[in-house]
Design an enzyme around this catalytic site. Structure first.
Site, PDB file in Angstrom:
ATOM      1  N   GLU A 128       0.803  -1.313   0.218  1.00  0.00           N
ATOM      2  CA  GLU A 128      -0.080  -0.003   0.148  1.00  0.00           C
ATOM      3  C   GLU A 128       0.745   1.348   0.050  1.00  0.00           C
ATOM      4  O   GLU A 128       0.582   2.162   0.891  1.00  0.00           O
ATOM      5  CB  GLU A 128      -0.984   0.019   1.227  1.00  0.00           C
ATOM      6  CG  GLU A 128      -1.963  -1.280   1.231  1.00  0.00           C
ATOM      7  CD  GLU A 128      -2.910  -1.095   2.496  1.00  0.00           C
ATOM      8  OE1 GLU A 128      -2.563  -0.311   3.308  1.00  0.00           O
ATOM      9  OE2 GLU A 128      -3.878  -2.041   2.333  1.00  0.00           O
ATOM     10  N   ASN A 170       2.401  -5.308  -3.191  1.00  0.00           N
ATOM     11  CA  ASN A 170       0.720  -5.624  -2.778  1.00  0.00           C
ATOM     12  C   ASN A 170      -0.028  -4.316  -2.656  1.00  0.00           C
ATOM     13  O   ASN A 170       0.434  -3.452  -2.147  1.00  0.00           O
ATOM     14  CB  ASN A 170       0.785  -6.369  -1.663  1.00  0.00           C
ATOM     15  CG  ASN A 170      -0.642  -7.029  -1.510  1.00  0.00           C
ATOM     16  OD1 ASN A 170      -1.154  -7.834  -2.202  1.00  0.00           O
ATOM     17  ND2 ASN A 170      -1.070  -6.837  -0.275  1.00  0.00           N
ATOM     18  N   HIS A 207     -10.367  -6.220  -2.175  1.00  0.00           N
ATOM     19  CA  HIS A 207     -11.506  -6.121  -1.264  1.00  0.00           C
ATOM     20  C   HIS A 207     -12.593  -5.255  -2.110  1.00  0.00           C
ATOM     21  O   HIS A 207     -12.556  -4.176  -2.235  1.00  0.00           O
ATOM     22  CB  HIS A 207     -10.909  -5.270  -0.135  1.00  0.00           C
ATOM     23  CG  HIS A 207      -9.777  -5.956   0.690  1.00  0.00           C
ATOM     24  ND1 HIS A 207     -10.027  -7.026   1.364  1.00  0.00           N
ATOM     25  CD2 HIS A 207      -8.505  -5.585   0.801  1.00  0.00           C
ATOM     26  CE1 HIS A 207      -8.933  -7.370   1.950  1.00  0.00           C
ATOM     27  NE2 HIS A 207      -8.149  -6.386   1.667  1.00  0.00           N
ATOM     28  N   GLU A 235      -6.076 -10.825  -1.192  1.00  0.00           N
ATOM     29  CA  GLU A 235      -6.934 -10.633   0.111  1.00  0.00           C
ATOM     30  C   GLU A 235      -8.228 -10.493  -0.125  1.00  0.00           C
ATOM     31  O   GLU A 235      -9.129  -9.670   0.269  1.00  0.00           O
ATOM     32  CB  GLU A 235      -6.605  -9.349   0.789  1.00  0.00           C
ATOM     33  CG  GLU A 235      -4.995  -9.165   1.102  1.00  0.00           C
ATOM     34  CD  GLU A 235      -4.662  -7.894   2.116  1.00  0.00           C
ATOM     35  OE1 GLU A 235      -5.482  -7.154   2.279  1.00  0.00           O
ATOM     36  OE2 GLU A 235      -3.294  -7.758   1.974  1.00  0.00           O
ATOM     37  N   ASP A 237     -12.043 -10.472  -0.733  1.00  0.00           N
ATOM     38  CA  ASP A 237     -13.451 -10.739  -0.073  1.00  0.00           C
ATOM     39  C   ASP A 237     -14.280  -9.710  -0.571  1.00  0.00           C
ATOM     40  O   ASP A 237     -14.005  -8.916  -1.302  1.00  0.00           O
ATOM     41  CB  ASP A 237     -13.371 -10.288   1.504  1.00  0.00           C
ATOM     42  CG  ASP A 237     -12.631  -9.095   1.831  1.00  0.00           C
ATOM     43  OD1 ASP A 237     -12.711  -8.183   1.052  1.00  0.00           O
ATOM     44  OD2 ASP A 237     -12.218  -8.891   2.978  1.00  0.00           O
TER      45      ASP A 237
END
Ligand code: XIL
Length: 299
Positions: A128, A170, A207, A235, A237
């Protein structure tokens, strides 16, 4: 195949989950973990605040528990994460001297990557580093004190400590091709590859909201892969876990040869950092949801 990991393995990919050390003693949790997944990412246990609470004093107990178990189960491990502005101890955030912060960053990377050497499939070396909505760098302590060069310094340091693990950048909100943030990360990756900076992969956190991946996700993955890196969904979701949105995400990865695997960010909805949105593949009781079947069929 009848599990996520075994089905992903049929195309040479992995299917992983975030794992919390504190949940491993729960039988429902560990049963699903061992049955369904062939990769794990420690959810919090490898972060800076968990591993170097005070300068030079390292604690790897909780991460070792996850990694030891994963190695025994034959699961790959994604290391997450070496350099990140969040879950960063305040003693790091308050450093203002560039020489000191450079040494501290390199020492942290070297100590952690050396500790886990031989057990890590891929490291999220930097997480990030870009700001939302623009192509600018995030104003982290690393960016402010060290400048743009800290990212490649982190990758070179990680490569020296662990020459085998794949080294990833990432981030989130880099799934939509036309976004300024996506473009900025793309330009960095292209620059690193052209100059021989040791970067092997890009992780797309993914996400997502209820509508799932952007229509361009497949081309974003393909465009990054064309730079000569692996791409991974790291990651995943999706709010309310719509079956179609999950299937679309899996299909995007499967359509790109260098998309090597998918990790969901938790097992049961009750394990999720977004638990109010029920974004995962298993309900709180450990039952497979509709999205589970959609993912298995799409893999
Ligand atoms: C989250 C964890 O899931 C939470 O348990 C924790 O409180 C905060 O961090 N991007 C990342 C992950 O790279 O490390 C974050 O994980 C979610 C967003």
């Amino acid at each position: 195949a009848d599990t996520l990991g075994a089905q992903a393995a049929q195309s040479g990919r992995y299917f992983g989950t975030a794992v919390a050390a504190g949940r491993l003693g729960n039988g429902t949790y560990s049963t699903i973990l061992d049955r369904e997944f062939n990769a794990v990412t420690p959810e919090n246990e490898m972060k800076w605040d968990a591993t170097e609470r005070t300068r030079g004093s390292f604690t790897f107990t909780a991460a070792d528990q996850i990694v030891g178990r994963a190695v025994a189960q034959g699961q790959r491990v994604r290391g997450h994460t070496l350099v990140w502005h969040s879950q960063l101890p305040s003693w790091v955030g308050s450093i203002t001297d560039a020489g000191t912060l450079r040494t501290v960053m390199r020492d942290h990377i070297t100590a952690e990557a050396t500790h886990f050497k031989g057990k890590i499939y891929a490291w999220d070396v930097v997480n990030e580093a870009f700001a939302d909505g623009t192509g600018a760098r995030r104003a982290s302590v690393f960016q402010k004190v060290l400048g743009d060069g800290y990212i490649e310094d982190a990758f070179r340091t990680a490569r020296a400590a662990d020459p085998v693990a794949k080294l990833c950048y990432n981030d989130y909100n880099i799934e939509n091709w036309s976004d300024a943030k996506t473009q900025a990360v793309y330009r960095m990756v292209r620059d690193f590859k052209s100059r021989g900076v040791p970067l092997d992969c890009v992780g797309f956190q993914s996400h997502f909201g209820t509508s799932g991946p952007p229509a361009s996700f497949r081309s974003t993955l393909a465009n990054f892969a064309a730079l000569g890196v692996d791409v991974q969904i790291t990651e995943l979701d999706i709010a309310q876990a719509p079956a179609t949105a999950y299937a679309d995400t899996v299909k995007a990865c499967k359509s790109v040869a260098r998309c090597t695997g998918i990790t969901v960010w938790g097992i049961r909805d009750s394990d999720s950092w977004r638990s109010g949105e029920n974004p995962l593949l298993f309900d709180g009781a450990g039952n497979k949801k509709a999205a589970y079947g959609a993912v298995l069929s799409a893999l």
